[in-house]
Design a protein around this motif. Structure first.
Motif, PDB file in Angstrom:
ATOM      1  N   ARG A   1       9.131   4.707  -7.269  1.00  0.00           N
ATOM      2  CA  ARG A   1       9.182   5.856  -8.172  1.00  0.00           C
ATOM      3  C   ARG A   1       7.909   6.692  -8.084  1.00  0.00           C
ATOM      4  O   ARG A   1       7.808   7.726  -8.704  1.00  0.00           O
ATOM      5  CB  ARG A   1       9.399   5.385  -9.605  1.00  0.00           C
ATOM      6  N   PHE A   2       6.951   6.200  -7.318  1.00  0.00           N
ATOM      7  CA  PHE A   2       5.690   6.915  -7.187  1.00  0.00           C
ATOM      8  C   PHE A   2       5.843   8.201  -6.394  1.00  0.00           C
ATOM      9  O   PHE A   2       6.629   8.290  -5.468  1.00  0.00           O
ATOM     10  CB  PHE A   2       4.676   6.041  -6.434  1.00  0.00           C
TER      11      PHE A   2
ATOM     12  N   LEU B   1       0.817  -1.219   0.000  1.00  0.00           N
ATOM     13  CA  LEU B   1       0.000   0.000   0.000  1.00  0.00           C
ATOM     14  C   LEU B   1       0.848   1.267   0.000  1.00  0.00           C
ATOM     15  O   LEU B   1       0.324   2.372   0.041  1.00  0.00           O
ATOM     16  CB  LEU B   1      -0.897   0.018   1.238  1.00  0.00           C
ATOM     17  N   LYS B   2       2.150   1.076  -0.004  1.00  0.00           N
ATOM     18  CA  LYS B   2       3.098   2.182   0.058  1.00  0.00           C
ATOM     19  C   LYS B   2       2.924   3.042   1.308  1.00  0.00           C
ATOM     20  O   LYS B   2       3.096   4.260   1.279  1.00  0.00           O
ATOM     21  CB  LYS B   2       3.051   3.047  -1.197  1.00  0.00           C
ATOM     22  N   ARG B   3       2.548   2.353   2.397  1.00  0.00           N
ATOM     23  CA  ARG B   3       2.524   3.051   3.685  1.00  0.00           C
ATOM     24  C   ARG B   3       3.900   2.963   4.311  1.00  0.00           C
ATOM     25  O   ARG B   3       4.198   3.660   5.277  1.00  0.00           O
ATOM     26  CB  ARG B   3       1.523   2.380   4.622  1.00  0.00           C
TER      27      ARG B   3
ATOM     28  N   LEU C   1      -2.835   4.648  -6.655  1.00  0.00           N
ATOM     29  CA  LEU C   1      -2.517   3.250  -6.379  1.00  0.00           C
ATOM     30  C   LEU C   1      -3.442   2.713  -5.290  1.00  0.00           C
ATOM     31  O   LEU C   1      -4.039   1.649  -5.436  1.00  0.00           O
ATOM     32  CB  LEU C   1      -1.054   3.132  -5.909  1.00  0.00           C
ATOM     33  N   ARG C   2      -3.573   3.471  -4.189  1.00  0.00           N
ATOM     34  CA  ARG C   2      -4.375   2.992  -3.063  1.00  0.00           C
ATOM     35  C   ARG C   2      -5.832   2.838  -3.452  1.00  0.00           C
ATOM     36  O   ARG C   2      -6.531   1.979  -2.915  1.00  0.00           O
ATOM     37  CB  ARG C   2      -4.236   3.941  -1.879  1.00  0.00           C
TER      38      ARG C   2
ATOM     39  N   GLU D   1      13.053  -4.030  -4.225  1.00  0.00           N
ATOM     40  CA  GLU D   1      12.040  -3.333  -5.016  1.00  0.00           C
ATOM     41  C   GLU D   1      10.671  -3.978  -4.856  1.00  0.00           C
ATOM     42  O   GLU D   1      10.538  -5.198  -4.848  1.00  0.00           O
ATOM     43  CB  GLU D   1      12.440  -3.353  -6.498  1.00  0.00           C
ATOM     44  N   VAL D   2       9.665  -3.116  -4.710  1.00  0.00           N
ATOM     45  CA  VAL D   2       8.276  -3.574  -4.646  1.00  0.00           C
ATOM     46  C   VAL D   2       7.568  -3.083  -5.893  1.00  0.00           C
ATOM     47  O   VAL D   2       7.591  -1.892  -6.204  1.00  0.00           O
ATOM     48  CB  VAL D   2       7.555  -2.992  -3.407  1.00  0.00           C
TER      49      VAL D   2
END
Ligand code: ADP
Ligand code: ADP
Length: 227
Positions: free
Chosen positions: A69-70, A50-52, A78-79, A59-60
């Motif tokens: 890179r987001f 979730l990029k929290r 994304l979320r 790398e994810v």
């Protein structure tokens, strides 16, 4: 759908190594359990997807895109494409099942005229079309959890993350929730379920990833619970 390449996550300050050199691939359309003792790294895995949290190493990638890179707005996008279900899913007390699910569409770009059909379809998927006017207090805990699942899938996310979705439920309700998650998966959504529910993992077999102290120690395509 999800790709981890030699991912480690060390939390700052405490310097806990929550994930230790984990590589894995979850394909589109899969149903995967994530098991492990408390503290093994299950929530950390969810947080990375979730990029929290950001990986300390490695790398994810989610849906083919490298999350590192987001930036701000793309993270929000994304979320929006990932449905989430937790142990405690707070429904809004003053809204009925239908409106709780519809509420999730407010932040999406779905035109309002499409909401009734979308919401009805999501409630049908979780087997609660007949309870659409019920308030949360009029629903059992299992039914409330199913409304939360409907809310998570109403915007048709390609990926659904469920973290201990049956943690507060009795065995009957737990089985119902699991069947609903399988139903969601059958309709094309990739589903990842972090759980301690040994009996469910043993009964409803799916690929099972086992974490131990941050390491991926098992990846069993036939499932089964062995910590
Ligand atoms: P679980 O129910 O999966 O075992 P926990 O109860 O360990 O999870 O953690 C619940 C939440 O608290 C998670 O989002 C996790 O990231 C966070 N958390 C867990 N341990 C710590 C910690 N030592 N410091 C800060 N946050 C933590
Ligand atoms: P699980 O979900 O399997 O219980 P977590 O991912 O919550 O495991 O935790 C993995 C490890 O990382 C644990 O040792 C936990 O205490 C620690 N941890 C989790 N979240 C945080 C955080 N935000 N800050 C510091 N440590 C954390």
């Amino acid at each position: 759908m999800i790709d981890l390449k030699q991912v480690s996550l060390e939390y700052p300050v405490t310097r806990t190594l929550a994930l230790d050199d984990v590589s894995l691939h979850v394909a589109k359309g899969e149903f995967v359990y994530l098991v492990g003792h408390s503290g093994a790294g299950k929530s950390s895995f969810m947080n990375l997807v979730l990029k929290r949290a950001l990986p300390t190493r490695g790398e994810v990638r989610v849906a083919g895109e490298a999350l590192t890179r987001f930036r701000g707005r793309r993270t929000a996008l994304l979320r929006r494409r990932i449905g989430t279900v937790f142990q405690d899913n707070l429904l809004l007390d003053h809204l009925n099942a239908f409106d709780n699910v519809a509420f999730a569409l407010r932040v999406t770009g779905v035109p309002q005229r499409e909401w009734p059909q979308r919401v009805t379809s999501a409630l049908r998927t979780v087997g609660l079309e007949h309870k659409k006017y019920a308030l949360p207090v009029q629903l059992s805990q299992g039914e409330q959890q199913r409304v939360a699942i409907a809310r998570a899938i109403v915007s048709d996310p390609p990926l659904l993350l469920a973290d201990e979705p049956t943690g507060n439920l009795d065995p009957d309700n737990s089985r119902d929730v699991l069947k609903v998650l399988q139903n969601v998966n059958r309709r094309g959504t990739t589903v990842v379920v972090a759980t301690h529910a040994r009996d469910l993992v043993e009964t409803y077999r799916h690929r099972t990833l086992t974490l131990r102290k941050g390491k991926l120690v098992r990846d069993d395509p036939y499932g089964g619970y062995a910590l």
